[in-house]
Design an enzyme around this catalytic site. Structure first.
Site, mmCIF file in Angstrom:
data_model
loop_
_atom_site.group_PDB
_atom_site.id
_atom_site.type_symbol
_atom_site.label_atom_id
_atom_site.label_comp_id
_atom_site.label_asym_id
_atom_site.label_seq_id
_atom_site.Cartn_x
_atom_site.Cartn_y
_atom_site.Cartn_z
ATOM 1 N N LEU A 58 0.831 -1.201 0.000
ATOM 2 C CA LEU A 58 0.000 0.000 0.000
ATOM 3 C C LEU A 58 0.865 1.250 0.000
ATOM 4 O O LEU A 58 2.008 1.228 0.460
ATOM 5 C CB LEU A 58 -0.927 -0.025 1.216
ATOM 6 C CG LEU A 58 -1.895 -1.215 1.213
ATOM 7 C CD1 LEU A 58 -2.494 -1.443 2.591
ATOM 8 C CD2 LEU A 58 -2.971 -1.009 0.173
ATOM 9 N N PRO A 59 0.321 2.379 -0.493
ATOM 10 C CA PRO A 59 1.151 3.568 -0.674
ATOM 11 C C PRO A 59 1.538 4.339 0.585
ATOM 12 O O PRO A 59 2.617 4.927 0.627
ATOM 13 C CB PRO A 59 0.317 4.460 -1.600
ATOM 14 C CG PRO A 59 -1.046 3.905 -1.623
ATOM 15 C CD PRO A 59 -0.981 2.493 -1.121
ATOM 16 N N THR A 90 6.610 0.408 1.505
ATOM 17 C CA THR A 90 7.680 1.175 2.139
ATOM 18 C C THR A 90 6.997 2.363 2.775
ATOM 19 O O THR A 90 6.699 3.348 2.112
ATOM 20 C CB THR A 90 8.721 1.654 1.102
ATOM 21 O OG1 THR A 90 9.241 0.527 0.418
ATOM 22 C CG2 THR A 90 9.855 2.405 1.785
ATOM 23 N N LYS A 165 15.749 0.650 3.565
ATOM 24 C CA LYS A 165 15.072 1.042 2.315
ATOM 25 C C LYS A 165 14.898 2.548 2.239
ATOM 26 O O LYS A 165 15.097 3.159 1.187
ATOM 27 C CB LYS A 165 13.712 0.331 2.216
ATOM 28 C CG LYS A 165 12.853 0.783 1.047
ATOM 29 C CD LYS A 165 13.399 0.319 -0.287
ATOM 30 C CE LYS A 165 12.679 0.913 -1.479
ATOM 31 N NZ LYS A 165 11.405 0.411 -1.780
#
Length: 178
Positions: A58-59, A90, A165
């Site tokens: 998901l964003p 992320t 990340k």
């Protein structure tokens, strides 16, 4: 991103149940045909109730939270003991840890596995993922993860992969600006 991961699972004959609050509206047209073998659930809860592994991609952190905590229709309401949650988003380190705690309270396990490398590589099932998880939990899901990301970089405990990340994203942004 979720549609590409689902496509990789289906291409490898993994039974796949999908749910998106918008149905297939968020599925890019080039991927719609590759999802034809999937079952679409009526809610996140319904998908979780029949799944051994729940994958989110998901964003934003608030989307992850909403997916899990949408009352009787959220993922958490449908999770059973032994379910593994794989988080490919992320997002936010603190939010991801909060959701992990809720998953563990339900008797589940969590793996953070943010993907890196670009959508074209993901669609081909050749992505790289940074993973933060207990090694025993990771060993249960490694083969499944490798269908989208055969290069798995184990970064240690849950939470470490997201931090790495984010630093990687920052370095890429600096490189682009330079």
């Amino acid at each position: 991103m979720g549609a590409a991961v689902a496509s990789n699972l289906l291409r490898n004959n993994v039974s796949t149940v999908l749910y998106d609050i918008e149905g297939d509206k968020n599925v890019p047209d080039p991927l719609k045909q590759s999802l034809e073998g999937a079952v679409w659930a009526e809610s996140a809860r319904a998908a979780a109730e029949i799944s051994e592994v729940v994958i989110t991609a998901l964003p934003r952190p608030e989307h992850v939270t909403a997916a899990f905590l949408s009352g009787d229709d959220g993922i958490l309401a449908g999770m059973r003991p032994g379910t593994i949650w794989i988080e490919h988003s992320t997002t936010d380190f603190e939010n991801t840890n909060k959701i992990k705690e809720l998953v563990e309270e339900k008797g589940g396990s969590a793996i953070e596995a943010p993907l890196t490398g670009g959508m074209q590589i993901l669609r081909e099932g050749k992505m790289v993922t940074l993973v933060g998880a207990d090694e025993q939990v990771l060993s249960k899901a490694r083969d499944l993860i490798s269908l989208s990301a055969p290069r798995i970089v184990h970064c240690g405990d849950f939470g470490h992969a997201t931090i790495i990340k984010i630093f990687s994203n920052i370095l890429c942004a600096v490189h682009d600006v330079a």
